[in-house]
Design an enzyme around this catalytic site. Structure first.
Site, mmCIF file in Angstrom:
data_model
loop_
_atom_site.group_PDB
_atom_site.id
_atom_site.type_symbol
_atom_site.label_atom_id
_atom_site.label_comp_id
_atom_site.label_asym_id
_atom_site.label_seq_id
_atom_site.Cartn_x
_atom_site.Cartn_y
_atom_site.Cartn_z
ATOM 1 C CD GLU A 257 0.863 63.433 2.924
ATOM 2 O OE1 GLU A 257 -0.247 62.905 3.131
ATOM 3 O OE2 GLU A 257 1.095 64.645 3.116
ATOM 4 C CG HIS A 279 -2.034 64.942 5.409
ATOM 5 N ND1 HIS A 279 -1.893 64.880 4.060
ATOM 6 C CD2 HIS A 279 -3.016 65.856 5.622
ATOM 7 C CE1 HIS A 279 -2.754 65.697 3.469
ATOM 8 N NE2 HIS A 279 -3.456 66.302 4.416
ATOM 9 N N GLY A 281 -3.687 67.501 10.133
ATOM 10 C CA GLY A 281 -4.248 68.839 10.353
ATOM 11 C C GLY A 281 -5.766 68.827 10.448
#
Ligand SMILES: NC(=O)c1ccc[n+]([C@@H]2O[C@H](COP(=O)([O-])OP(=O)(O)OC[C@H]3O[C@@H](n4cnc5c(N)ncnc54)[C@H](O)[C@@H]3O)[C@@H](O)[C@H]2O)c1
Length: 397
Positions: A257, A279, A281
């Protein structure tokens, strides 16, 4: 004591420190090592999130640094071995964003089952294609949860409330929630209409979902990964989606990432009924507030009482405060006879130990003492001179 908070940590943390008598400085961004070195002098507590690297070089040039708070889950960017060598306690928050992840997974399960992103993209392009084909209520479907820890088990509760039948697989002995049923991974893959992954990032889990696992899933099943990018082979997932073997996917995490915002590529881009998120969440305001409150309260507790519960690197010690005593903490290498030496230094001065607690963790030992007399500088110096001592603190005098 001075606290330096970087990376836009929730204001709740600064308020909590200020209320407990700390001087607080905040910086909205991450700092590189050179910039941080310029500001670290006199700082007792440093707060970071996931973007500031904490190197051995920095730790060694920050002798007043007592503790670091990682206001996130991951502590990969902090050199914990260097922190332990220098007696710097590290705290993080492994819990506070689990509800946010579970809620996002649940929302995505409904969006995938109704093919909402696919039809939304078509309508954005100006195409009206109304159809019930391939769209399902989630009520009555079988949800297979792989990894039934903090996130997996919360998702289980939420999913059952919507009428999903929940089956789960975990390598640990975990308690089933509600009517959820435990099963093996092969049986889960065969039975589930939706498979969602919530395992941790231990090395054995690398690529635990690849071509073979996707082949074992029900034709048209949905797949979610909000856990770790390394757990899934995304080339294999993209093939399974392209061939129609799987009916859709939601992915929030990737093997690599970017450090900051910018361009990004994954084999999953451009596929229909695939939800991609960067990313996020656990990224909600509520999670950030919980993390701000939790990590700052751990740091205040450590600074003011020496208690280390939930520390990432130090042994876990807790001693309740009792009025009228003086507190001493002693961090040392985990060697035979350390308590004997400390006790001798106290006994030589006729100081009585009212209570004491010791814990060890790997190479470290940590003891908290409550004693009946104030601890002068000469005594602290003497305790420092005991071989293998890392840090001695006198508190609450
Ligand atoms: N997307 C995000 O923003 C976000 C936020 C928080 C956490 N996470 C990730 O979500 C995952 C789960 O987090 P958590 O807090 O629930 O972790 P947890 O440690 O509470 O739960 C993980 C569970 O997975 C089980 N497990 C490990 N390997 C397994 C395997 N091979 N097969 C079956 N079960 C296995 C463990 O026994 C444990 O019960 C982690 O990977 C975490 O990094 C992602």
């Amino acid at each position: 004591m001075k606290v330096l908070l970087l990376e836009n940590i929730s204001g709740i943390a600064a308020q909590l420190f200020a209320r407990r008598g700390f001087t607080v400085e905040t910086v909205p961004s991450a700092l590189d090592e050179a910039a941080l070195l310029e500001r670290i002098g006199g700082v007792s507590i440093l707060g970071v999130r996931s973007k500031t690297p904490i190197t051995r070089g920095l730790i060694e040039r920050a002798p007043e640094l007592l503790a670091i708070g990682a206001f996130c889950i991951g502590v990969d960017r902090i050199d914990r071995a260097a922190c332990s060598d220098r007696g710097v306690a590290v705290f993080n928050d492994p819990h506070s964003n689990s509800r946010s992840v579970a809620e996002l997974a649940l929302g995505e399960i409904i969006m995938l089952a109704r093919r909402v992103f696919a039809s939304s993209t078509e309508l954005h392009r100006g195409d009206w294609t109304k159809s019930a084909s391939g769209c399902h209520e989630v009520r009555g479907l079988t949800l297979g949860i792989v990894g039934y820890g903090k996130i997996g088990s919360q998702l289980s509760d939420l999913a059952e409330a919507l009428g999903l039948r929940v089956i789960f697989h975990d390598v640990a002995e975990v308690l089933a929630r509600g009517n959820a049923k435990r099963t093996s991974l092969p049986d889960l893959l065969e039975a589930a209409d939706i498979v969602t992954v919530h395992v941790d990032g231990r090395p054995q889990n690398a690529r635990m979902f690849a071509e073979q696992q996707f082949q074992c899933m029900k034709p048209g099943a949905l797949f979610l990964n909000l856990a770790r990018g390394s757990v899934v082979d995304y080339d294999a997932l993209a093939s399974a989606l392209r061939s129609g073997r799987l009916g859709g996917a939601a992915v929030d995490v990737y093997p690599e990432e970017p450090e900051g915002n910018g361009s990004f590529a994954t084999p999953l881009q451009g596929l229909p009924n695939v939800i991609l998120t960067p990313h996020v969440g656990g990224s909600t305001e509520q999670a950030q507030e919980h993390i701000g409150r939790f990590v700052s309260s751990r740091l205040v507790e450590y600074a003011q009482t020496g208690n280390t519960l939930m520390s990432v690197n130090l042994p876990q010690c807790h001693l309740d405060l009792a009025a009228g005593t003086h507190r001493l903490t002693h961090l040392h290498r985990n060697m035979p006879g350390m308590l004997l030496h400390i006790n001798e230094v106290l006994a030589e001065r006729n100081i009585n130990i009212e209570r004491q607690v010791l814990d060890t963790r790997g190479e470290l030992g940590y003891a908290i003492y409550d004693v009946n007399a104030a601890l002068g500088e000469d005594l602290i110096k003497k305790l420092h001179q005991i071989p293998h001592t890392i840090r001695v603190r006198s508190l609450l005098q």
